[in-house]
Design an enzyme around this catalytic site. Structure first.
Site, PDB file in Angstrom:
ATOM      1  N   ASP A 185       0.856  -1.185   0.000  1.00  0.00           N
ATOM      2  CA  ASP A 185       0.000   0.000   0.000  1.00  0.00           C
ATOM      3  C   ASP A 185       0.890   1.232   0.000  1.00  0.00           C
ATOM      4  O   ASP A 185       2.123   1.131   0.101  1.00  0.00           O
ATOM      5  CB  ASP A 185      -0.950   0.017   1.191  1.00  0.00           C
ATOM      6  CG  ASP A 185      -2.321   0.603   0.818  1.00  0.00           C
ATOM      7  OD1 ASP A 185      -2.341   1.667   0.152  1.00  0.00           O
ATOM      8  OD2 ASP A 185      -3.348   0.010   1.182  1.00  0.00           O
TER       9      ASP A 185
ATOM     10  N   ASP B 164       3.675   1.370  -4.707  1.00  0.00           N
ATOM     11  CA  ASP B 164       2.605   1.820  -5.590  1.00  0.00           C
ATOM     12  C   ASP B 164       2.358   0.730  -6.615  1.00  0.00           C
ATOM     13  O   ASP B 164       3.272   0.348  -7.359  1.00  0.00           O
ATOM     14  CB  ASP B 164       3.027   3.124  -6.269  1.00  0.00           C
ATOM     15  CG  ASP B 164       1.940   3.732  -7.142  1.00  0.00           C
ATOM     16  OD1 ASP B 164       0.997   3.009  -7.507  1.00  0.00           O
ATOM     17  OD2 ASP B 164       2.033   4.925  -7.458  1.00  0.00           O
TER      18      ASP B 164
ATOM     19  N   LYS C 283      -8.508  -6.976  -3.941  1.00  0.00           N
ATOM     20  CA  LYS C 283      -9.818  -7.064  -3.311  1.00  0.00           C
ATOM     21  C   LYS C 283     -10.475  -5.686  -3.322  1.00  0.00           C
ATOM     22  O   LYS C 283     -10.050  -4.774  -2.623  1.00  0.00           O
ATOM     23  CB  LYS C 283      -9.668  -7.585  -1.875  1.00  0.00           C
ATOM     24  CG  LYS C 283     -10.976  -7.864  -1.162  1.00  0.00           C
ATOM     25  CD  LYS C 283     -10.712  -8.638   0.138  1.00  0.00           C
ATOM     26  CE  LYS C 283     -12.015  -9.031   0.817  1.00  0.00           C
ATOM     27  NZ  LYS C 283     -12.586  -7.917   1.582  1.00  0.00           N
TER      28      LYS C 283
ATOM     29  N   HIS D 244     -12.266  -1.485  -9.289  1.00  0.00           N
ATOM     30  CA  HIS D 244     -13.422  -0.668  -9.670  1.00  0.00           C
ATOM     31  C   HIS D 244     -13.171   0.830  -9.470  1.00  0.00           C
ATOM     32  O   HIS D 244     -13.945   1.653  -9.942  1.00  0.00           O
ATOM     33  CB  HIS D 244     -14.695  -1.118  -8.940  1.00  0.00           C
ATOM     34  CG  HIS D 244     -14.667  -0.984  -7.466  1.00  0.00           C
ATOM     35  ND1 HIS D 244     -15.026  -2.003  -6.619  1.00  0.00           N
ATOM     36  CD2 HIS D 244     -14.341   0.043  -6.643  1.00  0.00           C
ATOM     37  CE1 HIS D 244     -14.940  -1.614  -5.364  1.00  0.00           C
ATOM     38  NE2 HIS D 244     -14.517  -0.369  -5.356  1.00  0.00           N
TER      39      HIS D 244
END
Length: 366
Positions: free
Chosen positions: A232, A253, A267, A271
């Site tokens: 992350d 990144d 996960k 989107h």
């Protein structure tokens, strides 16, 4: 060439007009349901009912919440709407109990490793989200060169989950991050139980945008032999708990480099991004895993829009898609959309392992 004429609609009957008027009122006013839900969350109604033993009368709630007794009849009207919309239950007039939905909103309850989902309600009904949605028609009228800013960016001059949002409104930025974490981590226990074979035989896994490691820790607890990395952004990793060292945290990144592992998990990540960005992300994922013969694969947990789904599930998927339209540059995808970006990123095959409510679990192979 013959002209094509649209069929002329027959004049509605009196019964149809009456029903249409009622439907118009419902569609125009249905935003009051999430506002009532927000009110209930801010007052602490689900938590109060839980602490009162799971059932509470109107007078119990007024006392527990330290509300002025004069507000009792008004609270009953809010509760009536929440009962009718399926947020609360009431088997006796003026007495309320929790349903699974409202149970998710009880403070201090841990479900599948994730605490209450209150932040999702507060973020989705926040001023910033609503103002962005109010700007939709103006956004459609603007002719700007790609990449198109989301209506949220257009209205607020800031992007959710990025530094610009923290500068615009630090408190709202905090709530949005909490909402994303609650959204991402909820249900991992169900996935581990329902899709146990998904992780069987894996030796290592990288959880991209894994936040504080809640999901990775749940995987390690269920499969102690799996070496888990959490990737992350540095500002996220700095705040992550190190615990017992069962999870390796990596600041980075996913657009640049992903820690090598037998499997990479995304996960509820893709989107948020456009197709072009997703192809870029997936290409980096492909570089991080071995061949299919060596067990290399992606595990994608995300919405798979399915027109054949039940009405409420499909409506939820489409509402989530419009939320992405309003607030991000991403979208929700149906199976054809997923297949297209997998192929363009160089993957050879995929299978939808299971559908769990609005989400799908997909294995993608190099």
């Amino acid at each position: 060439m013959a002209a094509h004429h649209a069929p002329t609609m027959a004049v509605p009957t009196d019964a149809q007009l009456i029903q249409a008027q009622a439907d118009l009122w419902r569609h125009s006013l249905c935003y009051f349901t999430p506002m009532a839900l927000r009110c209930a969350v801010q007052l602490g109604i689900p938590t109060a009912i839980h602490r009162l033993g799971g059932t509470a009368s109107l007078s119990d709630l007024v006392a527990a919440l330290s509300l002025p007794p004069s507000k009792t009849p008004y609270l009953s009207r809010i509760m009536r709407l929440l009962v009718t919309s399926g947020v609360m239950a009431s088997h006796e007039e003026g007495v309320y109990s929790l349903l699974p939905l409202s149970y998710l909103l009880v403070d201090g309850i841990s479900i599948d490793g994730e605490a209450s989902q209150v932040a999702i309600v507060l973020a989705a009904t926040s001023r910033h989200y609503l103002e962005a949605a109010l700007g939709l028609s103006d956004w459609f009228k603007k002719d700007v060169a790609p990449p198109l800013p989301a209506p949220f960016e257009d209205v607020h001059g800031a992007t959710i989950l990025e530094e610009s949002m923290a500068l615009l409104d630090p408190e709202s930025d905090k709530v949005i991050h909490e909402a994303v974490a609650a959204h991402d981590n909820m249900g991992i226990g169900t996935i581990l139980r329902e899709c146990h074979d998904l992780f069987k035989g894996l030796e290592s896994l990288t959880d991209c945008c894994g936040g504080d490691g809640t999901t990775a820790r749940a995987i390690v607890q269920a499969f102690p032999h799996i070496k888990c990395h959490v990737l992350d952004l540095p500002k996220v990793i700095e705040r992550a708990p190190r615990g017992d060292g069962s999870v390796n945290y990596v600041a980075g990144d996913l657009f640049h480099s992903i820690p090598a592992a037998q499997a990479v998990m995304l996960k509820l990540v893709l989107h948020f991004w456009s197709d072009e960005d997703c192809i870029n992300i997936l290409s980096h994922c492909k570089k991080a895993i071995p061949s299919r013969e060596a067990g290399g694969k992606l595990i994608i947990i995300d919405i798979v829009v399915d027109p054949s789904s039940s009405g409420q599930i499909l409506e939820t998927q489409l509402l989530m898609d419009v939320a992405m339209l309003v607030c991000t540059r991403g979208r929700q995808r149906d199976e054809n959309d997923w297949r297209s970006i997998f192929t363009k990123a160089g993957f050879s095959d995929y299978k939808i392992v299971k559908k769990l409510g609005a989400r799908g679990v997909i294995e993608v192979y190099p």
